[in-house]
Design a protein around this motif. Structure first.
Motif, PDB file in Angstrom:
ATOM      1  N   THR A  59       0.729  -1.258   0.115  1.00 61.53           N
ATOM      2  CA  THR A  59       0.111  -0.040   0.157  1.00 61.53           C
ATOM      3  C   THR A  59       0.971   1.145   0.061  1.00 61.53           C
ATOM      4  O   THR A  59       0.546   2.169  -0.743  1.00 61.53           O
ATOM      5  CB  THR A  59      -0.910   0.103   1.287  1.00 61.53           C
ATOM      6  N   THR A  60       1.972   1.127   0.687  1.00 64.27           N
ATOM      7  CA  THR A  60       2.689   2.557   0.995  1.00 64.27           C
ATOM      8  C   THR A  60       3.515   2.608  -0.418  1.00 64.27           C
ATOM      9  O   THR A  60       3.391   3.809  -0.900  1.00 64.27           O
ATOM     10  CB  THR A  60       3.914   2.291   1.771  1.00 64.27           C
ATOM     11  N   LEU A  61       3.841   1.770  -1.243  1.00 70.12           N
ATOM     12  CA  LEU A  61       4.666   1.966  -2.286  1.00 70.12           C
ATOM     13  C   LEU A  61       3.395   2.545  -3.608  1.00 70.12           C
ATOM     14  O   LEU A  61       3.645   3.352  -4.264  1.00 70.12           O
ATOM     15  CB  LEU A  61       5.163   0.673  -2.969  1.00 70.12           C
ATOM     16  N   ALA A  62       2.244   1.814  -3.366  1.00 70.49           N
ATOM     17  CA  ALA A  62       1.155   2.237  -4.305  1.00 70.49           C
ATOM     18  C   ALA A  62       0.846   3.731  -4.083  1.00 70.49           C
ATOM     19  O   ALA A  62       0.671   4.662  -4.976  1.00 70.49           O
ATOM     20  CB  ALA A  62      -0.193   1.564  -4.110  1.00 70.49           C
ATOM     21  N   LYS A  63       0.727   4.349  -2.758  1.00 70.29           N
ATOM     22  CA  LYS A  63       0.634   5.671  -2.393  1.00 70.29           C
ATOM     23  C   LYS A  63       1.592   6.493  -2.906  1.00 70.29           C
ATOM     24  O   LYS A  63       1.485   7.571  -3.438  1.00 70.29           O
ATOM     25  CB  LYS A  63       0.524   5.752  -0.848  1.00 70.29           C
ATOM     26  N   LEU A  64       3.047   5.856  -2.709  1.00 72.66           N
ATOM     27  CA  LEU A  64       4.188   6.690  -3.167  1.00 72.66           C
ATOM     28  C   LEU A  64       4.024   6.915  -4.676  1.00 72.66           C
ATOM     29  O   LEU A  64       4.343   7.999  -5.264  1.00 72.66           O
ATOM     30  CB  LEU A  64       5.219   6.128  -2.887  1.00 72.66           C
ATOM     31  N   ILE A  65       3.615   5.982  -5.639  1.00 75.26           N
ATOM     32  CA  ILE A  65       3.524   5.842  -6.826  1.00 75.26           C
ATOM     33  C   ILE A  65       2.465   7.163  -7.297  1.00 75.26           C
ATOM     34  O   ILE A  65       2.726   7.782  -8.131  1.00 75.26           O
ATOM     35  CB  ILE A  65       3.365   4.690  -7.867  1.00 75.26           C
ATOM     36  N   ILE A  66       1.527   6.998  -6.586  1.00 71.44           N
ATOM     37  CA  ILE A  66       0.153   7.819  -6.931  1.00 71.44           C
ATOM     38  C   ILE A  66       0.500   9.303  -6.743  1.00 71.44           C
ATOM     39  O   ILE A  66       0.503  10.087  -7.593  1.00 71.44           O
ATOM     40  CB  ILE A  66      -0.931   7.496  -6.369  1.00 71.44           C
ATOM     41  N   LEU A  67       1.272   9.557  -5.657  1.00 73.17           N
ATOM     42  CA  LEU A  67       1.546  10.902  -4.989  1.00 73.17           C
ATOM     43  C   LEU A  67       2.577  11.496  -6.066  1.00 73.17           C
ATOM     44  O   LEU A  67       2.465  12.707  -6.557  1.00 73.17           O
ATOM     45  CB  LEU A  67       2.243  10.998  -3.545  1.00 73.17           C
ATOM     46  N   ASN A  68       3.584  10.683  -6.493  1.00 71.83           N
ATOM     47  CA  ASN A  68       4.722  11.198  -7.242  1.00 71.83           C
ATOM     48  C   ASN A  68       4.119  11.357  -8.813  1.00 71.83           C
ATOM     49  O   ASN A  68       4.586  12.267  -9.549  1.00 71.83           O
ATOM     50  CB  ASN A  68       5.895  10.133  -7.226  1.00 71.83           C
ATOM     51  N   THR A  69       3.242  10.585  -9.194  1.00 72.57           N
ATOM     52  CA  THR A  69       2.534  10.870 -10.522  1.00 72.57           C
ATOM     53  C   THR A  69       1.644  12.003 -10.489  1.00 72.57           C
ATOM     54  O   THR A  69       1.742  12.660 -11.424  1.00 72.57           O
ATOM     55  CB  THR A  69       1.534   9.444 -10.838  1.00 72.57           C
ATOM     56  N   CYS A  70       1.212  12.345  -9.596  1.00 75.10           N
ATOM     57  CA  CYS A  70       0.285  13.690  -9.386  1.00 75.10           C
ATOM     58  C   CYS A  70       1.268  14.880  -9.371  1.00 75.10           C
ATOM     59  O   CYS A  70       1.034  15.925 -10.324  1.00 75.10           O
ATOM     60  CB  CYS A  70      -0.483  13.603  -8.183  1.00 75.10           C
ATOM     61  N   TRP A  71       2.399  14.767  -8.794  1.00 71.86           N
ATOM     62  CA  TRP A  71       3.460  16.077  -8.828  1.00 71.86           C
ATOM     63  C   TRP A  71       3.891  16.007 -10.090  1.00 71.86           C
ATOM     64  O   TRP A  71       4.121  16.881 -10.587  1.00 71.86           O
ATOM     65  CB  TRP A  71       4.467  15.502  -7.680  1.00 71.86           C
ATOM     66  N   ALA A  72       4.543  14.710 -10.669  1.00 69.26           N
ATOM     67  CA  ALA A  72       4.889  14.750 -12.100  1.00 69.26           C
ATOM     68  C   ALA A  72       3.909  15.670 -13.036  1.00 69.26           C
ATOM     69  O   ALA A  72       4.332  16.032 -13.874  1.00 69.26           O
ATOM     70  CB  ALA A  72       5.348  13.371 -12.562  1.00 69.26           C
ATOM     71  N   ALA A  73       2.687  15.154 -13.227  1.00 67.74           N
ATOM     72  CA  ALA A  73       1.403  15.722 -13.685  1.00 67.74           C
ATOM     73  C   ALA A  73       1.539  17.177 -13.767  1.00 67.74           C
ATOM     74  O   ALA A  73       1.386  17.862 -14.594  1.00 67.74           O
ATOM     75  CB  ALA A  73       0.460  15.110 -13.744  1.00 67.74           C
ATOM     76  N   LEU A  74       1.791  17.735 -12.619  1.00 64.31           N
ATOM     77  CA  LEU A  74       1.818  19.187 -12.183  1.00 64.31           C
ATOM     78  C   LEU A  74       2.941  19.665 -12.927  1.00 64.31           C
ATOM     79  O   LEU A  74       2.800  20.869 -13.601  1.00 64.31           O
ATOM     80  CB  LEU A  74       1.869  19.618 -10.750  1.00 64.31           C
ATOM     81  N   VAL A  75       4.129  19.155 -12.927  1.00 64.99           N
ATOM     82  CA  VAL A  75       5.415  19.440 -13.713  1.00 64.99           C
ATOM     83  C   VAL A  75       5.211  19.578 -15.111  1.00 64.99           C
ATOM     84  O   VAL A  75       5.557  20.387 -15.817  1.00 64.99           O
ATOM     85  CB  VAL A  75       6.700  18.703 -12.984  1.00 64.99           C
ATOM     86  N   VAL A  76       4.577  18.596 -15.592  1.00 65.18           N
ATOM     87  CA  VAL A  76       4.246  18.372 -17.010  1.00 65.18           C
ATOM     88  C   VAL A  76       3.328  19.633 -17.495  1.00 65.18           C
ATOM     89  O   VAL A  76       3.787  20.028 -18.568  1.00 65.18           O
ATOM     90  CB  VAL A  76       3.687  16.979 -17.231  1.00 65.18           C
TER      91      VAL A  76
END
Length: 140
Positions: A3-20
């Protein structure tokens, strides 16, 4: 996948989307072009190393990294003000060319000050959210 890794992936995907999104809007290019000190690249490198380490399971450094990122941004702010003020010659303000030189120096300095501070603050906020999701305790 835990679960923690999944949360980490989702969070960083959101941040990366903001950067994109910011890249498409031209904000990322603007920030890096206007930071003539190139401190924003240093901040980005420190942030990237911290994020990679977090994905590798090393997390004790995250809160300390937040402080480093903010501090580097503030150092950029100081460097920017130094750049802005170093070319001010009040004697040259009587000519159009002198005023233009002072204005160019002020704008270059403000670019460094604001852009490096922005990069440091966003990287620190991103790092803070990663530490929060991972449950990393703050530095005492």
């Amino acid at each position: 996948m835990n679960t923690t890794l999944a949360k980490l992936i989702i969070l960083n995907t959101c941040w990366a989307a903001l950067v994109v999104w910011a890249s498409f809007m031209g904000y990322v290019t603007f920030v890096f072009e206007h930071d003539i000190s190139r401190l924003s690249y240093v901040i980005t490198a420190v942030f990237s190393a911290a994020l990679l380490a977090a994905f590798a399971g090393r997390t004790a450094h995250l809160h300390r990294t937040e402080v480093w990122l903010v501090t580097l941004g503030l150092i950029g702010n100081v460097i920017g003000f130094i750049i802005a003020l170093q070319e001010i010659d009040t004697g040259s303000l009587g000519t159009e060319e002198g005023v233009q030189r002072v204005a160019a120096s002020l704008l270059a300095g403000m670019g460094v000050a604001f852009c490096s501070t922005l990069v440091g603050a966003v990287a620190a906020l991103w790092t803070s959210t990663v530490a929060w999701v991972l449950g990393v305790e703050g530095v005492a």
